[in-house]
Design a protein around this motif. Structure first.
Motif, PDB file in Angstrom:
ATOM      1  N   THR A  40     -42.308  17.761  50.866  1.00  0.00           N
ATOM      2  CA  THR A  40     -43.132  16.581  50.667  1.00  0.00           C
ATOM      3  C   THR A  40     -42.689  15.434  51.560  1.00  0.00           C
ATOM      4  O   THR A  40     -41.521  15.337  51.934  1.00  0.00           O
ATOM      5  CB  THR A  40     -43.115  16.137  49.187  1.00  0.00           C
ATOM      6  N   LEU A  41     -43.624  14.593  51.893  1.00  0.00           N
ATOM      7  CA  LEU A  41     -43.380  13.380  52.661  1.00  0.00           C
ATOM      8  C   LEU A  41     -43.187  12.240  51.669  1.00  0.00           C
ATOM      9  O   LEU A  41     -44.041  11.986  50.832  1.00  0.00           O
ATOM     10  CB  LEU A  41     -44.585  13.086  53.564  1.00  0.00           C
ATOM     11  N   SER A  89     -43.408   8.694  51.341  1.00  0.00           N
ATOM     12  CA  SER A  89     -44.043   7.669  52.169  1.00  0.00           C
ATOM     13  C   SER A  89     -43.304   6.343  52.186  1.00  0.00           C
ATOM     14  O   SER A  89     -43.442   5.573  53.130  1.00  0.00           O
ATOM     15  CB  SER A  89     -45.497   7.455  51.733  1.00  0.00           C
ATOM     16  N   GLY A 123     -40.491   7.515  54.704  1.00  0.00           N
ATOM     17  CA  GLY A 123     -40.857   8.543  55.660  1.00  0.00           C
ATOM     18  C   GLY A 123     -39.980   9.776  55.645  1.00  0.00           C
ATOM     19  O   GLY A 123     -40.176  10.688  56.440  1.00  0.00           O
ATOM     20  N   CYS A 126     -38.241  13.405  54.494  1.00  0.00           N
ATOM     21  CA  CYS A 126     -38.759  14.704  54.087  1.00  0.00           C
ATOM     22  C   CYS A 126     -37.888  15.244  52.962  1.00  0.00           C
ATOM     23  O   CYS A 126     -36.669  15.334  53.119  1.00  0.00           O
ATOM     24  CB  CYS A 126     -38.721  15.669  55.271  1.00  0.00           C
ATOM     25  N   VAL A 143     -53.007   9.187  56.315  1.00  0.00           N
ATOM     26  CA  VAL A 143     -51.948  10.171  56.551  1.00  0.00           C
ATOM     27  C   VAL A 143     -52.575  11.520  56.867  1.00  0.00           C
ATOM     28  O   VAL A 143     -53.521  11.950  56.195  1.00  0.00           O
ATOM     29  CB  VAL A 143     -51.039  10.312  55.306  1.00  0.00           C
ATOM     30  N   LEU A 181     -51.462  15.665  57.725  1.00  0.00           N
ATOM     31  CA  LEU A 181     -50.422  16.691  57.751  1.00  0.00           C
ATOM     32  C   LEU A 181     -51.005  17.934  58.402  1.00  0.00           C
ATOM     33  O   LEU A 181     -52.101  18.366  58.048  1.00  0.00           O
ATOM     34  CB  LEU A 181     -49.943  17.030  56.337  1.00  0.00           C
ATOM     35  N   SER A 193     -46.259  18.920  60.707  1.00  0.00           N
ATOM     36  CA  SER A 193     -46.273  17.669  61.475  1.00  0.00           C
ATOM     37  C   SER A 193     -46.958  16.576  60.674  1.00  0.00           C
ATOM     38  O   SER A 193     -47.850  16.841  59.870  1.00  0.00           O
ATOM     39  CB  SER A 193     -47.018  17.858  62.801  1.00  0.00           C
ATOM     40  N   VAL A 194     -46.544  15.329  60.927  1.00  0.00           N
ATOM     41  CA  VAL A 194     -47.088  14.173  60.221  1.00  0.00           C
ATOM     42  C   VAL A 194     -47.827  13.275  61.208  1.00  0.00           C
ATOM     43  O   VAL A 194     -47.336  13.015  62.313  1.00  0.00           O
ATOM     44  CB  VAL A 194     -45.966  13.371  59.532  1.00  0.00           C
ATOM     45  N   LYS A 217     -49.984   9.471  61.358  1.00  0.00           N
ATOM     46  CA  LYS A 217     -50.249   8.192  60.688  1.00  0.00           C
ATOM     47  C   LYS A 217     -51.338   7.484  61.474  1.00  0.00           C
ATOM     48  O   LYS A 217     -51.166   7.226  62.670  1.00  0.00           O
ATOM     49  CB  LYS A 217     -48.976   7.352  60.642  1.00  0.00           C
ATOM     50  N   LYS A 258     -49.681  11.162  66.070  1.00  0.00           N
ATOM     51  CA  LYS A 258     -48.640  12.075  65.627  1.00  0.00           C
ATOM     52  C   LYS A 258     -47.283  11.372  65.638  1.00  0.00           C
ATOM     53  O   LYS A 258     -46.862  10.839  66.664  1.00  0.00           O
ATOM     54  CB  LYS A 258     -48.584  13.313  66.528  1.00  0.00           C
ATOM     55  N   MET A 260     -42.042  17.068  60.895  1.00  0.00           N
ATOM     56  CA  MET A 260     -41.218  16.684  59.760  1.00  0.00           C
ATOM     57  C   MET A 260     -40.321  17.827  59.286  1.00  0.00           C
ATOM     58  O   MET A 260     -39.190  17.617  58.873  1.00  0.00           O
ATOM     59  CB  MET A 260     -42.108  16.219  58.609  1.00  0.00           C
TER      60      MET A 260
END
Length: 127
Positions: free
Chosen positions: A46-47, A49, A52, A54, A87, A89, A99-100, A102, A106, A110
């Motif tokens: 999970t991210l 937030s 930021g 992991c 967001v 993913l 990858s994340v 925002k 990119k 993560m």
């Protein structure tokens, strides 16, 4: 999908945190449903937030959260993601990466090491 998982009464189940007996019970139920195509090393990622980071867990082992004040792992490109941001993913099972993004840009990879089948879940807390 896991058969009848939505009927198990798991409103407060967080697949990453297992600090209570009830949460441990849910992990036991989930592992009883494990299929051959699940990966062995990484079961949930999970991210976080707020900063930021992991956070990930392997349900075959004890999770790391709560031990030694572990607050998740840093990764290159990591940054806080405010609730106003969009967001994204990208799970690339050919490369085994998550990858994340925002607001369409990119940030980076993560987590690496994904193998097998995965299901998505999304949770936004503290909005």
């Amino acid at each position: 999908p896991i058969k009848d998982w939505d009927k198990k009464g798991l409103r407060a189940f967080d697949p990453l945190f297992f600090g209570t007996y009830k949460q441990l019970k849910y992990r036991t139920l989930l592992m009883a449903e494990k299929a051959d195509d699940w990966g062995d090393d990484l079961h949930c990622c999970t991210l976080l937030s707020e900063d930021g980071r992991c956070a990930s867990v392997n349900w075959n082992d004890e999770d790391r959260i709560g031990e030694d004040n572990w607050q998740g792992d840093d990764w290159e490109g990591m940054e806080p993601i405010p609730s106003s941001a969009t967001v994204g993913l990208l799970l690339d099972l050919n490369r085994g990466t998550l990858s994340v993004f925002k607001d369409g840009l990119k940030l980076g990879v993560m987590k690496e090491g994904f193998t097998g089948a995965y299901c998505w879940f999304v949770g936004r807390y503290g909005l």
